[in-house]
Design a protein around this motif. Sequence first.
Motif, PDB file in Angstrom:
ATOM      1  N   ALA A  98      51.203  50.461  34.162  1.00 11.97           N
ATOM      2  CA  ALA A  98      50.062  49.521  33.641  1.00 11.97           C
ATOM      3  C   ALA A  98      50.155  48.168  33.246  1.00 11.97           C
ATOM      4  O   ALA A  98      50.149  46.939  33.925  1.00 11.97           O
ATOM      5  CB  ALA A  98      48.743  50.338  33.209  1.00 11.97           C
ATOM      6  N   SER A 112      40.809  51.495  35.871  1.00 12.13           N
ATOM      7  CA  SER A 112      42.280  52.997  34.177  1.00 12.13           C
ATOM      8  C   SER A 112      41.121  53.964  34.578  1.00 12.13           C
ATOM      9  O   SER A 112      40.502  54.658  35.978  1.00 12.13           O
ATOM     10  CB  SER A 112      41.825  51.666  33.167  1.00 12.13           C
ATOM     11  OG  SER A 112      42.590  53.352  32.091  1.00 12.13           O
ATOM     12  N   LEU A 117      44.187  47.897  30.838  1.00 12.81           N
ATOM     13  CA  LEU A 117      43.816  46.643  31.593  1.00 12.81           C
ATOM     14  C   LEU A 117      43.715  45.749  30.177  1.00 12.81           C
ATOM     15  O   LEU A 117      42.886  46.354  29.104  1.00 12.81           O
ATOM     16  CB  LEU A 117      42.143  47.322  31.812  1.00 12.81           C
ATOM     17  CG  LEU A 117      42.047  48.197  33.097  1.00 12.81           C
ATOM     18  CD1 LEU A 117      40.214  48.888  33.187  1.00 12.81           C
ATOM     19  CD2 LEU A 117      42.760  47.826  34.413  1.00 12.81           C
ATOM     20  N   SER A 169      37.122  54.060  36.539  1.00 11.22           N
ATOM     21  CA  SER A 169      38.529  54.431  37.310  1.00 11.22           C
ATOM     22  C   SER A 169      38.521  53.474  38.791  1.00 11.22           C
ATOM     23  O   SER A 169      39.311  53.820  40.023  1.00 11.22           O
ATOM     24  CB  SER A 169      38.380  55.178  37.595  1.00 11.22           C
ATOM     25  OG  SER A 169      37.579  56.144  38.726  1.00 11.22           O
ATOM     26  N   PRO A 208      45.951  53.732  31.814  1.00 14.98           N
ATOM     27  CA  PRO A 208      46.648  52.590  32.203  1.00 14.98           C
ATOM     28  C   PRO A 208      46.067  51.904  31.357  1.00 14.98           C
ATOM     29  O   PRO A 208      44.371  51.329  30.731  1.00 14.98           O
ATOM     30  CB  PRO A 208      46.436  52.441  33.867  1.00 14.98           C
ATOM     31  CG  PRO A 208      45.869  53.509  34.543  1.00 14.98           C
ATOM     32  CD  PRO A 208      45.522  54.243  33.608  1.00 14.98           C
ATOM     33  N   PHE A 255      44.232  52.067  40.293  1.00 15.91           N
ATOM     34  CA  PHE A 255      45.270  51.794  39.596  1.00 15.91           C
ATOM     35  C   PHE A 255      45.689  49.934  39.570  1.00 15.91           C
ATOM     36  O   PHE A 255      45.959  49.849  38.226  1.00 15.91           O
ATOM     37  CB  PHE A 255      46.173  52.944  39.323  1.00 15.91           C
ATOM     38  CG  PHE A 255      46.462  53.829  38.982  1.00 15.91           C
ATOM     39  CD1 PHE A 255      44.845  54.103  38.166  1.00 15.91           C
ATOM     40  CD2 PHE A 255      47.207  54.655  38.263  1.00 15.91           C
ATOM     41  CE1 PHE A 255      44.528  55.003  37.276  1.00 15.91           C
ATOM     42  CE2 PHE A 255      46.893  56.377  37.527  1.00 15.91           C
ATOM     43  CZ  PHE A 255      45.800  56.706  37.368  1.00 15.91           C
TER      44      PHE A 255
END
Lengths: 448, 315
Positions: free
Chosen positions: A413, A323, A293, A315, A291, A319
């Motif tokens: 995302a 990410s 950011l 992480s 994803p 999510f």
Amino acid sequence: MGRKLLLEHLNKANINTMEGYLQNGGYRSVEKALKKMTPDEVTEEVKKSGLRGRGGAGFATGMKWSFLDRNSGKPRYLLCNADESEPGTFKDRLLMEKIPHLLIEGMIVSSYALGCRTSYIYIRGEYMFILRILEKAIAEAYAKGYLGENILGSGYSLDLHVHPGAGAYICGEETALIESLEGKRGNPRIKPPFPAIAGLWGCPTIVNNVESIAAVVPIINDGGDEYAKIGIGKSTGTKLISASGNINKPGVYEIEMGISVEEFIYSDEYCGGIKNNLELKACVPGGSSVPILPNHLLLKMSDGNPRLMTYESLSEGGFATGSMLGSGGFIVYDEKACIVRNTWNFARFYHHESCGQCSPCREGTGWMERVLHNIEYGHGKMEDIDLLWDIQRKIEGNTICPLGDAAAWPVAAAIRHFRHEFEYHVKYPNRVFDEDHVYQPEMKMQKV
Amino acid sequence: MPKVTIDDITIDVPAGTTILEAARMIGENVPPAMCYYSKLKGSGGKCRVCLVKVTKGSEKDPRPMPKLVASCRTAVMDGMEVKNVTSPEVIEARKGVVEFLLVNHPLDCPVCDQAGECHLQDLSYEHGAAKSRYEFKRRTFETRDIGDKIKLHMNRCILCYRCTQVADQLTDQRVHGVLGRGEVSEISTYIETAIDNEFSGNMIDVCPVGALTDKTFRFKSRVWFTKPVYAHRNCTKCTGKVTLWYQGEEVLRVTSRKDQWGESEAFICNECRYDKKATSDWKIEGPAHVDRHSVISQNHYELPFELPVTQKKLQ
């Protein structure tokens, strides 16, 4: 300066040849492992080091090795996954191109630990020139007695082969890689059984990334405990990061796990800040599958502490606000970058690379690409954004292999964090083509 | 024997049974299957319509499975608890898969020979939305011949891989597989080689949609206007147990017998399928059992009125 374990001798003369590599302490780990250690002791060192798979998933390498079925009576195989095709990731390329013997050394030690008689390096077809480099290095290793029968008089024998892929991203998935190596169509297998039980030709198989295998060399040379001292928590050792995008110094950097993301982007040792003195807008920290950011979530975690370059820290927050470290394909976007276009570009890639075996990925990736194309080129509708969200939700987790997830996450995302940009594209279809289009005040990105 | 609970019904099954097979043993709320075929090795796992939720992994390891799993390829464990129709998440995912399957599938049922016995038709009736949200051009291919008796409509194919498995497992030389990748991948014979062997016709029977159709039956009639009758003959190649599909006195086509899950009970040879189309070739056993919920089982075999097309044909 952070410690360098893999790229330490990168710029030494003739490091790509056997002589140059030996002058810089090469093949010490082979001597040590084969002469002084049992295979189980090698595995134990790797476990102690806390090394996690560098291909993307971050699964503990020692743990993976311990799953290998050692009592099946069948031959065992170690496959090196050099099918590096994730957009934004190019670390293995540098490693293999410049220091091919490091990978070969790692393959010998790892194969010894796993008890393999034959091992393969599966390299992507686009890296044909590296295949030649590796083959030359393997020939040198055979000549020196590091490969072949009875290596260094230890009684251990190993044959190493390089096999090129034919240009499919999906063959980087371990079971698709195995199928491809067997000469079949590169469709991922349905798991279980996992390769550690039934992999290549139905035999127990371990598939590891190039960087993971290369990292075994310093682990054996210096000991697993020494390796585990670098880094924070469960993210140990050093990691190669392929930095690209709108930064001053794109390239491959070896970092100690645990430096902050801010330091990585702005310090002169690494990326050297954003190009043209623009501001940081967003970042994909681990290759196109993870994803994206936005800046305020990238630099700080939800508790206000700086985000670090580790598996856990990147992480953090799931999510919703986090990410993944992934394969370390660090793509940076400045304030002028268009997130919709970028998401479309990624979606196009996954559409092109879907193997077509299972329905959600085969049909869903193409559908997402077409909807994103419409939005980017000014034919979008407001309900398309919700449609995209719904499509990605129905792909994620419902496919045979992680390619479905990898296609769904970037879209999810982008909508989660940059919905306003999608809406802007729909509302002002003509403005997005302007060279220096300015977002409306409410569209402005959040300042850190 | 492992004990498994599917939608609150518990059953003991032999070790190694898949969730889907266990559900078939129970007989209620069976997950649909578009690619799984119990008689073909390695089939299943591809279409994803049989996804179910495992809420309890096993007695030993009661953790639920993190993702929905393909019930056709997941073996049951002792004490496993599975939710199929009782899980809204499963129904939602299945609806999604049906929508994906219909993204590139043409809605040409009015001229498709499979209509009436098409699994995708049934599935989309049960799960699909009335309206498609897909508004782009569908992928298209030319129709092609696979051998002299089989027509391939690649447009209709959902890439279940069943026919390639038939080619792989029932026949000697494999000349038939999948080319290309992603949504433009296609079933094809290798470099236009026509399939020529005695069991190739079974590809038609295993095809869940109208992608592979029998050229001797194409456009002869609608499936629901023909009357299925069980018959057998002494065949040296296969069991010789078939279904004859009559219209009036004429045998329009011969297929294998299908069980209640739409699978062939036994594969038949091409001689029985294509060359024996006279009642005198067969010993008639009686009306076929059609357990499926398609129009055929409604027993309306007669034409309500003479259609122009059949009138023309009878002349």
